[in-house]
Design a protein around this motif. Structure first.
Motif, PDB file in Angstrom:
ATOM      1  N   ALA A 109       9.710  -0.827  13.549  1.00 11.60           N
ATOM      2  CA  ALA A 109       9.909  -1.134  12.133  1.00 11.60           C
ATOM      3  C   ALA A 109       9.114  -0.118  11.326  1.00 11.60           C
ATOM      4  N   LEU A 110       9.796   0.612  10.483  1.00  7.07           N
ATOM      5  CA  LEU A 110       9.182   1.720   9.751  1.00  7.07           C
ATOM      6  C   LEU A 110       9.076   1.356   8.267  1.00  7.07           C
ATOM      7  N   TYR A 111       7.830   1.211   7.796  1.00  7.56           N
ATOM      8  CA  TYR A 111       7.547   0.872   6.406  1.00  7.56           C
ATOM      9  C   TYR A 111       6.998   2.093   5.673  1.00  7.56           C
ATOM     10  N   THR A 112       7.239   2.147   4.361  1.00  4.61           N
ATOM     11  CA  THR A 112       6.569   3.142   3.517  1.00  4.61           C
ATOM     12  C   THR A 112       5.951   2.445   2.313  1.00  4.61           C
ATOM     13  N   LEU A 113       4.675   2.696   2.101  1.00  5.01           N
ATOM     14  CA  LEU A 113       3.981   2.281   0.888  1.00  5.01           C
ATOM     15  C   LEU A 113       3.807   3.533   0.039  1.00  5.01           C
ATOM     16  N   HIS A 114       4.556   3.586  -1.046  1.00  3.99           N
ATOM     17  CA  HIS A 114       4.594   4.768  -1.899  1.00  3.99           C
ATOM     18  C   HIS A 114       3.720   4.533  -3.127  1.00  3.99           C
ATOM     19  N   LEU A 115       2.647   5.283  -3.228  1.00  8.25           N
ATOM     20  CA  LEU A 115       1.678   5.141  -4.309  1.00  8.25           C
ATOM     21  C   LEU A 115       2.129   5.988  -5.499  1.00  8.25           C
ATOM     22  N   GLU A 118      11.018   8.442  -3.826  1.00  9.63           N
ATOM     23  CA  GLU A 118      11.566   7.101  -3.611  1.00  9.63           C
ATOM     24  C   GLU A 118      12.911   7.175  -2.893  1.00  9.63           C
ATOM     25  N   ALA A 119      13.768   8.111  -3.297  1.00  7.77           N
ATOM     26  CA  ALA A 119      15.074   8.273  -2.641  1.00  7.77           C
ATOM     27  C   ALA A 119      14.897   8.638  -1.170  1.00  7.77           C
ATOM     28  N   GLN A 120      13.964   9.548  -0.878  1.00  5.91           N
ATOM     29  CA  GLN A 120      13.709   9.936   0.517  1.00  5.91           C
ATOM     30  C   GLN A 120      13.252   8.749   1.341  1.00  5.91           C
ATOM     31  N   TYR A 121      12.299   8.003   0.814  1.00  2.00           N
ATOM     32  CA  TYR A 121      11.676   6.948   1.614  1.00  2.00           C
ATOM     33  C   TYR A 121      12.531   5.687   1.705  1.00  2.00           C
ATOM     34  N   GLU A 122      13.421   5.486   0.757  1.00  3.66           N
ATOM     35  CA  GLU A 122      14.381   4.386   0.901  1.00  3.66           C
ATOM     36  C   GLU A 122      15.370   4.700   2.023  1.00  3.66           C
ATOM     37  N   TYR A 180      10.645  -0.453   1.954  1.00  5.29           N
ATOM     38  CA  TYR A 180       9.968   0.466   1.018  1.00  5.29           C
ATOM     39  C   TYR A 180       9.290  -0.348  -0.066  1.00  5.29           C
ATOM     40  N   TYR A 181       8.027  -0.007  -0.336  1.00  8.89           N
ATOM     41  CA  TYR A 181       7.275  -0.702  -1.382  1.00  8.89           C
ATOM     42  C   TYR A 181       6.618   0.337  -2.279  1.00  8.89           C
ATOM     43  N   GLY A 182       7.069   0.379  -3.521  1.00 11.74           N
ATOM     44  CA  GLY A 182       6.465   1.281  -4.489  1.00 11.74           C
ATOM     45  C   GLY A 182       5.318   0.594  -5.194  1.00 11.74           C
ATOM     46  N   VAL A 183       4.156   1.230  -5.200  1.00 15.16           N
ATOM     47  CA  VAL A 183       2.967   0.653  -5.837  1.00 15.16           C
ATOM     48  C   VAL A 183       2.772   1.344  -7.183  1.00 15.16           C
TER      49      VAL A 183
END
Length: 663
Positions: free
Chosen positions: A381-387, A400-404, A417-420
């Motif tokens: 499971a691959l998550y990204t927390l984008h600050l 955001e487009a890349q990490y989604e 994907y979770y944008g902070v």
């Protein structure tokens, strides 16, 4: 006798000896398999039915029983006493095993096969006796209602005359126990609601499950006591990331205190990779990607924290704002021994986008899609927390487009994907703690027998969530609960040796009748080394043609026509018309003909190419370059090559290439 004459005689004797030795060394012309009707390069292949016997001669009895559903090449056909017999061999190199009755085999026209997706959160895959039943279900305006009718009958009575069997309750692990679910026929239809669905005629070729594989809830709960998990952080360690590195350490310290107190430190392990950018551009960065803690080797929380204590943010800036995220992620995906863990999680943390594959500073030359496919193959499971820090405002949208795309997940049917916003350190820390603690709670529950894969509690969206948590943290808890449920099903399937259902031939639909956006199967094309190499050569030719000047589309197609001739394609079949499609050039061989997918590359003509803008052409070719890089990974990946029959030549081993990875 003169010296000259002696020398000539000696030379003649030597020539005769060389000729004699060479004649002994040269093998007799190898027998070649029969070609499929209408094909020039594809041989006839069959799969053996259970109980098939290989005899020394056609019509003979008392042969050797062949392994069920092995792939054989057909070398000859004869009719004896009114029955057709076929001469078969394990490979295409002329090796012959003997003769089997044709009726004891299944013709295999396309070397394509299915795998079954994780059953968590979707309807069970049912295998139907006839095509009409599948058409009736999916052709209805409400496929869900039709399907429920059949499923209710099956569950109430223990059988339904329309159904041959159903998939196992737990996930089928194709990586650990390779099974072959070949597609014998395929057709796309529109459902009653107007959505596309494939109706597939398949043959199950899995070996029977291990004894005792079907276990009740109590037995499964016992097995889940050994369920463990690894959480690997992949952190952008550039100059701006100091506060988030410290907050991640703090979160892990708190979680480790909890799991140590619960006696679970050997069941939940943490790892950490850090990445930066190109050291060729800025040597002072020190590294592109670096391992700080391997989850297989960390003993406890103190050990992990001691190992990552050396992680510090860079002291100099990178060449670009984007960093080489894909380099760090691929290292974590490929170098951690994930097979040791049932739960497999990567939490990617960054405040910048990922360097694009076409950049000279990209270490992997891969894109988000290719990295996602590699993670998916390993069940991660691959998550990204984008600050989303203020300083990177211009970068937020593209990142955001890349990490989604990177974190798109079939289990939750959305990106992980979770944008902070504003890069809020406390909100970020809360999400990290929520993800990690939810995983730890699931492992704890499994260890204590409180959660069983398939139970309501395990699948509960609120499992692990804190009532006072932020919306993002609650969403993270819900997603982690669903992922944990899926991973438990995969773990049980792996431990129980689950294979595909034991049926001979059946009909299925490839979409969940209750959610037509949810796939129930995945298609793989089984390519030999030569075929994979062929695709690599062709894509390289396409990209070489691009380098000659992508604006001059006619020049590109001329080079591709030359490539087709150079690779042995029939020049007479190469139409010079601008409407000619690449597939008509014969570039990719006949092994891609008739596959159940539409290829943008193969269906492109010179006219279509010319109508594209320079940016569209470039974007298209960048995608091809990423695929070319993936094929290089596949060729080096010795563990995933499969031999479909005993005694076959290594050159006929196959690699299950996902449809998404084809050009």
């Amino acid at each position: 006798m003169s010296r000259r004459r002696i020398a000539k005689m000696a030379q003649g004797v030597l020539s005769l000896m060389v000729f004699f030795c060479l004649s002994l060394a040269l093998p007799a012309s190898a027998k070649e398999p029969l070609l499929m009707d209408g094909k020039k390069t594809i041989y006839q292949r069959v799969l053996t039915r259970p109980g098939a016997e290989i005899a020394a001669q056609p019509g003979a009895s008392g042969g050797t029983e062949a392994d069920a559903f092995s792939r054989y090449y057909v070398y000859e056909r004869k009719t004896v006493a009114g029955k057709e017999w076929i001469e078969v061999g394990p490979d295409s190199k002329g090796k012959i095993d003997g003769w089997i009755q044709a009726e004891q085999s299944v013709p295999w026209k396309q070397q394509i096969a299915l795998s079954i997706t994780n059953p968590s959160g979707r309807s069970p895959l049912l295998f139907f006796k006839d095509r009409k039943t599948v058409e009736d279900i999916y052709g209805d305006f409400s496929p869900s209602s039709k399907f429920d009718e059949v499923r209710s009958s099956l569950e109430k009575n223990g059988f339904d005359q329309r159904v041959m069997t159903r998939e196992p309750d737990t996930a089928v692990d194709m990586k650990k126990k390779f099974y072959l679910l070949p597609i014998l026929d395929a057709e796309e239809i529109y459902s009653g609601a107007g959505q596309t669905v494939r109706i597939l005629n398949v043959a199950s070729v899995a070996k029977p499950p291990d004894s005792g594989a079907s276990k009740g809830a109590s037995a499964k709960a016992g097995q889940l006591k050994n369920f463990n998990a690894a959480i690997v952080f992949v952190i952008d360690s550039t100059i701006s990331m100091g506060p988030y590195i410290d907050r991640t350490r703090e979160a892990v310290r708190e979680i480790y205190d909890t799991i140590d107190n619960e006696g679970l430190s050997d069941r939940v392990r943490f790892g950490l990779y850090a990445y930066r950018s190109s050291t060729k551009a800025v040597p002072e960065l020190g590294y592109v990607s670096k391992l700080f803690a391997d989850p297989s080797k960390t003993k406890d929380g103190d050990d992990f924290l001691a190992k990552v204590n050396a992680l510090k943010p860079a002291t100099v800036s990178s060449k670009l704002y984007d960093e080489d995220a894909y380099a760090g992620l691929m290292d974590a995906i490929q170098n951690v021994n994930w097979t040791e863990f049932g739960g497999r999680y990567i939490i990617h943390i960054t405040d910048a986008g990922a360097i694009d594959s076409q950049s000279q500073y990209s270490d992997t030359k891969l894109g988000a899609k290719e990295v996602r496919l590699e993670a998916k193959h390993r069940g991660i499971a691959l998550y990204t927390l984008h600050l989303k820090t203020p300083s990177g405002a211009k970068n937020h949208s593209s990142a955001e487009a890349q990490y989604e795309e990177l974190t798109e997940n079939d289990i939750v049917s959305k990106p992980l994907y979770y944008g902070v916003d504003a890069g809020d350190v406390e909100e970020f820390g809360e999400i990290v703690e929520t993800l990690a603690s939810t995983v730890a709670e699931q492992v704890d529950g499994a260890y204590r027998g409180k959660t069983v894969a398939g139970s309501a509690r395990t699948a509960d969206p609120d499992f692990g969530a804190d009532e006072d948590a932020s919306d993002q943290a609650k969403q993270a808890a819900e997603d982690a609960a669903k992922m944990g449920h899926a991973m438990m099903l995969a773990y049980l399937g792996s431990k129980n040796g689950e294979g595909a259902p034991d049926v001979l031939e059946a009909w299925i639909g490839d979409r969940d009748p209750k959610d037509m956006n949810r796939a129930m199967t995945e298609v793989h094309v089984l390519l030999t080394k030569s075929q994979l190499s062929d695709m690599q050569q062709i894509l390289k030719k396409v990209l070489d043609a691009q380098n000659a000047g992508i604006i001059q589309s006619s020049q590109m197609f001329e080079q591709l026509r030359s490539a087709a001739v150079a690779l042995g394609r029939d020049p007479s079949q190469i139409n010079q018309s601008k409407s000619t499609k690449l597939i008509e050039l014969g570039l990719f061989g006949e092994y891609l003909d008739g596959l159940p997918y539409k290829s943008d590359l193969l269906n492109m003509s010179e006219d279509e190419w010319s109508s594209m803008s320079a940016n569209m052409q470039n974007s298209f070719l960048v995608s091809l370059n990423r695929k070319l890089r993936m094929y290089e990974y596949y060729n080096r990946d010795a563990d995933r090559w499969v031999r479909l029959v005993k005694g076959g030549d290594a050159s006929d081993d196959v690699y299950p290439v996902p449809l998404d990875a084809l050009p």
